[in-house]
Design a protein around this motif. Structure first.
Motif, PDB file in Angstrom:
ATOM      1  N   ASN A   1      -7.528   3.170   0.999  1.00 26.71           N
ATOM      2  CA  ASN A   1      -6.161   2.531  -0.466  1.00 26.71           C
ATOM      3  C   ASN A   1      -5.224   3.457  -0.189  1.00 26.71           C
ATOM      4  N   ASN A   2      -4.993   4.552   0.543  1.00 26.88           N
ATOM      5  CA  ASN A   2      -4.280   5.012  -0.017  1.00 26.88           C
ATOM      6  C   ASN A   2      -3.227   6.016   1.677  1.00 26.88           C
ATOM      7  N   VAL A   3      -1.745   6.233   1.623  1.00 25.75           N
ATOM      8  CA  VAL A   3      -1.391   6.705   3.200  1.00 25.75           C
ATOM      9  C   VAL A   3      -0.671   7.828   2.760  1.00 25.75           C
ATOM     10  N   LEU A   4      -0.472   8.143   3.996  1.00 24.64           N
ATOM     11  CA  LEU A   4       0.651   9.789   3.953  1.00 24.64           C
ATOM     12  C   LEU A   4       1.909   9.277   3.261  1.00 24.64           C
TER      13      LEU A   4
ATOM     14  N   LEU B   1       0.818  -1.428  -0.078  1.00 24.27           N
ATOM     15  CA  LEU B   1      -0.197  -0.320  -0.058  1.00 24.27           C
ATOM     16  C   LEU B   1       0.787   0.995  -0.189  1.00 24.27           C
ATOM     17  N   PHE B   2       1.815   1.394   0.811  1.00 22.15           N
ATOM     18  CA  PHE B   2       2.919   2.643   0.749  1.00 22.15           C
ATOM     19  C   PHE B   2       3.173   2.709  -0.654  1.00 22.15           C
ATOM     20  N   ASP B   3       4.208   1.631  -1.079  1.00 24.28           N
ATOM     21  CA  ASP B   3       4.295   1.471  -2.202  1.00 24.28           C
ATOM     22  C   ASP B   3       3.447   2.260  -3.594  1.00 24.28           C
TER      23      ASP B   3
ATOM     24  N   VAL C   1       2.946   5.933  -3.454  1.00 27.81           N
ATOM     25  CA  VAL C   1       4.395   6.669  -3.553  1.00 27.81           C
ATOM     26  C   VAL C   1       4.107   6.659  -5.269  1.00 27.81           C
ATOM     27  N   ALA C   2       3.881   5.377  -6.273  1.00 26.15           N
ATOM     28  CA  ALA C   2       3.859   5.657  -7.005  1.00 26.15           C
ATOM     29  C   ALA C   2       2.123   6.250  -7.648  1.00 26.15           C
ATOM     30  N   SER C   3       1.467   6.408  -7.314  1.00 32.60           N
ATOM     31  CA  SER C   3       0.251   7.156  -7.530  1.00 32.60           C
ATOM     32  C   SER C   3       0.711   8.813  -7.095  1.00 32.60           C
TER      33      SER C   3
ATOM     34  N   ALA D   1       5.790  17.144  -3.921  1.00 33.54           N
ATOM     35  CA  ALA D   1       6.931  16.793  -4.118  1.00 33.54           C
ATOM     36  C   ALA D   1       8.422  17.043  -3.630  1.00 33.54           C
ATOM     37  N   GLY D   2       8.213  17.563  -2.363  1.00 37.72           N
ATOM     38  CA  GLY D   2       9.166  17.333  -0.593  1.00 37.72           C
ATOM     39  C   GLY D   2       9.120  15.864  -0.281  1.00 37.72           C
ATOM     40  N   ALA D   3       7.740  15.012  -0.207  1.00 36.29           N
ATOM     41  CA  ALA D   3       7.563  14.215   0.292  1.00 36.29           C
ATOM     42  C   ALA D   3       8.716  13.634  -1.097  1.00 36.29           C
TER      43      ALA D   3
END
Length: 748
Positions: A364-367, A49-51, A54-56, A96-98
């Protein structure tokens, strides 16, 4: 405050180019930390889910980078191009910073740097926004609220690339952009900044976030405690109708954390604005936790921020949509980005409640920080448990003594009643004491209208609040509660309504089959006392649970009472005759009545009036105990609405004239279903044959329900003694009933 004083304050602030106290600190340090980012990088490729998150984000940001940076001269309201462009800029910059911190790709840092310097070049000579509607005009946006949004997000972007910039570059950005920006939204606009309101929360968080990045103690103190000498007049008003300043009221982030939240985590403005405010509350709270842990922001007021996340999730229906109490847009749900933030931070800094993982799984999304990583790892590792929403009673007011909101749920949200007996709710409050709405699963049965606004749709009032929000949505007759003499509660005046709140009489959810909430209101209409009781009941003789609604009214004078039920669906049948006018006319001239067309008017044919409708493939019947002198009105919204700003919603209304003391008793009964695929209609008729007020006096009210099988149910309420240990004995008809506690329910 005079212009001279404003100018002096601004000049004084402009001369502060160095923080008052200087401590060495590392970056990033707001929502990301060096240790947290190392942990993220170490686990890349192993947490699905984290990956995927990031991709999204990478796909979204890369597309914006390819388009180039546009920082247009501001001119539009919300919904217009310049507004949307500047909004998208700060959102993309934060993301973009993340990405820069996680992927260590310099293109993201360069993108943020270039954007910030474009804003630096613009801001030095930028006037206030040309649109003049707001009580506090911004520069990039039409109101300071949106300027504050920009600074909250841009602070995170700046923090992410801080170490990539030279000292000279940082000095240029801080002296020409960030400090002037923070000064403008705070000491330049104290009427926006120095109050208790979701607007101010954003302003406080914005100043505080950039203060933490720049290590500016003076700005941080301003963020936490407000402006000491703001020059504002006590009792000044804003354009939302709320007071700007109250005698003795504190300001700043901590005051906004203290006053609007009850000890249970309920936010007085309602769930829609709690959702909106939770982002700055939690983001700045996280930043303070990382940079100033000694302040213990997450622990403040017995962990009220983390309680607020739980309260907010519980104020949603079966589909995750927030109940539209006060000003609230229907359809807003816990799928919004601010709730992704709330759930992830609450999981990491609360007790890592596995039930929160089930919400995150639906989102279905995380920080893209350590909090998001921990949530995604918990889901990956099978730690998820269901977030089970049950009945709940949430107090209102900073001390929990200003009424509240109760949610009665049967089963897996098979029937949900939302009862509002709260305080005014600041400037976003409605005049709807003792109102309620009803849901079956995620479907509205009896609705709360919500707000009159098309958020960010420029064609509708620039995307801002419409005048109909005051002339309709806030009015008493717009809600499922009692209107007296076609007047609004508290005469529709904020300064009166804000002094009062309803009082809880009883809340009891111990028995799932008979759950009861009861509250009183003695100030909405001087000389009139209202006492409303809702009971969600599951009876063996009924297919589904039903709602019993008892509204007892006592007044010093004879009045006209109107009790509407805003049903959702297509009318099926009724047991009374009515006349439909050839020409539709408004029901009244003001207080919301001017917006209601009278489509039908009749009188009860029996002492039990029934009205049935079909909504979302389910049948519903409203059965009410009525007097022969009552008027039964069929109304529809849409009168005096030349711009078609209002939905064409319908209501069934009971009008009782020339009455002082009376009882309105009703049952809302879900039953059966209809399938348009099979065209099969099941159980389309009501189970109820009669609803009767068997007894009503100062001490007790008793209501009976008779069904088609010949069975009878009796509900008795003690009107003046809610003590659970009190022993009661009462004769109703030929039978005597004895019980302990506030109410008695029996089936015969």
């Amino acid at each position: 405050m005079s212009k001279i004083k404003f100018t002096a304050l601004l000049l004084m602030a402009a001369t502060i180019s160095l923080p008052i106290t200087v401590h060495s600190q590392e970056h990033p340090n707001l929502i990301m930390t060096k240790a947290g980012i190392e942990k993220v990088r170490k686990n890349l490729g192993t947490v699905p889910l984290f990956d995927a998150s990031v991709a999204s984000v990478q796909k979204e940001v890369d597309a914006e980078i390819a388009l180039g940076i546009d920082t247009p001269i501001p001119k539009d309201f919300s919904g217009g191009y310049t507004h949307q462009r500047h909004k998208l800029n700060f959102i993309i910059a934060q993301k973009a910073g993340a990405l820069y911190q996680i992927l260590e790709d310099e293109k993201y840092a360069k993108y943020i740097k270039d954007m910030l310097f474009q804003y630096e070049a613009m801001y030095k000579t930028l006037p206030v926004h040309p649109q003049e509607r707001s009580y506090a005009r911004g520069k990039l946006f039409w109101q300071c609220l949106n300027d504050s949004n920009w600074l909250v997000y841009m602070s995170q972007a700046y923090d992410a690339i801080y170490d990539t910039l030279t000292k000279q570059e940082r000095d240029t950005l801080e002296n020409n952009l960030f400090r002037p920006f923070a000064d403008f939204i705070s000491i330049g606009n104290p009427q926006f900044y120095n109050r208790v309101h979701n607007h101010s929360t954003w302003g406080n968080a914005a100043v505080g976030m950039i203060a933490l990045v720049m290590n500016d103690e003076e700005l941080l103190q301003r963020a936490l405690y407000g402006i000491e000498d703001d020059g504002l007049e006590i009792g000044g008003r804003d354009n939302d109708g709320g007071f700007i300043k109250v005698e003795g009221q504190k300001a700043g982030f901590l005051a906004n954390l203290e006053d609007p939240f009850s000890p249970d985590g309920y936010y007085t403005e309602g769930p829609y604005y709690q959702r909106y405010a939770m982002y700055p509350f939690l983001i700045f709270g996280l930043a303070m936790h990382n940079v100033k842990p000694e302040m213990q922001v997450f622990e403040h007021k017995d962990n009220v921020l983390l309680k607020g996340v739980d309260a907010l999730l519980n104020l949603s229906d079966a589909d995750g949509e927030f109940f539209p109490l006060n000003d609230g847009q229907k359809g807003m749900s816990y799928y919004t980005a601010s709730l992704v933030t709330a759930v992830d931070i609450a999981y990491q800094y609360g007790k890592q409640d596995p039930a929160l993982l089930s919400i995150a799984e639906k989102q279905n999304n995380v920080l893209l920080n350590e909090a998001g990583l921990l949530v995604a790892m918990g889901i990956r590792d099978g730690k998820t448990q269901p977030f089970a929403k049950s009945s709940i009673n949430l107090s209102d007011g900073p001390d929990g003594q200003q009424g509240g909101v109760a949610v009665l749920r049967y089963g897996n949200e098979d029937l949900t009643a939302v009862f509002k007996y709260a305080a005014q709710g600041l400037s976003h409050g409605h005049y709807d004491k003792l109102s309620y709405s009803l849901y079956e699963k995620g479907d509205e049965v009896l609705q709360d209208y919500g707000l009159a606004r098309f958020v960010n749709i420029g064609q509708k009032g620039g995307g801002n609040y419409l005048k109909e929000n005051k002339t309709w949505a806030k009015t008493t007759i717009a809600h499922n509660t009692l209107s007296q003499n076609e007047q609004m509660h508290f005469a529709g005046k904020y300064e009166i309504g804000s002094q009062h709140h309803s009082e809880l009489y009883l809340y009891d959810d111990a028995n799932e089959n008979v759950q009861v909430v009861s509250a009183t209101e003695a100030n909405a209409y001087p000389g009139t006392h209202m006492h409303r009781t809702l009971a969600v009941i599951k009876s063996a003789g009924f297919e589904k649970p039903f709602l019993l609604d008892i509204l007892k009214v006592n007044s010093d004078n004879k009045n006209q009472y109107d009790l509407p039920f805003y049903y959702m669906g297509q009318v099926l049948s009724n047991n009374f005759s009515y006349d439909s006018p050839a020409i539709l006319k408004p029901l009244g001239k003001k207080n919301g009545y001017q917006h209601l067309y009278l489509e039908g008017k009749g009188q009860p044919a029996t002492t039990s009036t029934q009205f049935s409708w079909l909504g979302n493939g389910k049948y519903y019947t409203l059965t009410s105990a009525t007097d022969v002198s009552d008027e039964l009105l069929l109304t529809r919204l849409g009168a005096d609405d030349p711009d078609f700003n209002l939905r064409r919603d319908a209501a069934f209304m009971i009008r009782r004239k020339d009455s002082d003391n009376t009882v309105f008793a009703s049952v809302i009964e879900p039953h059966g279903s209809y399938s348009p695929v099979s065209e099969l209609s099941v159980n389309s008729d009501s189970h109820i044959t009669e609803l009767k007020v068997e007894l009503d006096n100062n001490d007790y009210t008793a209501v009976s329900i008779n069904d088609v099988q010949g069975n009878s149910k009796l509900f008795i309420l003690s009107n003046n003694n809610a003590a659970p240990s009190k022993q009661h004995k009462l004769k109703v008809g030929s039978k005597t009933y004895s019980w302990r506690g506030t109410f008695h329910y029996t089936e015969m």
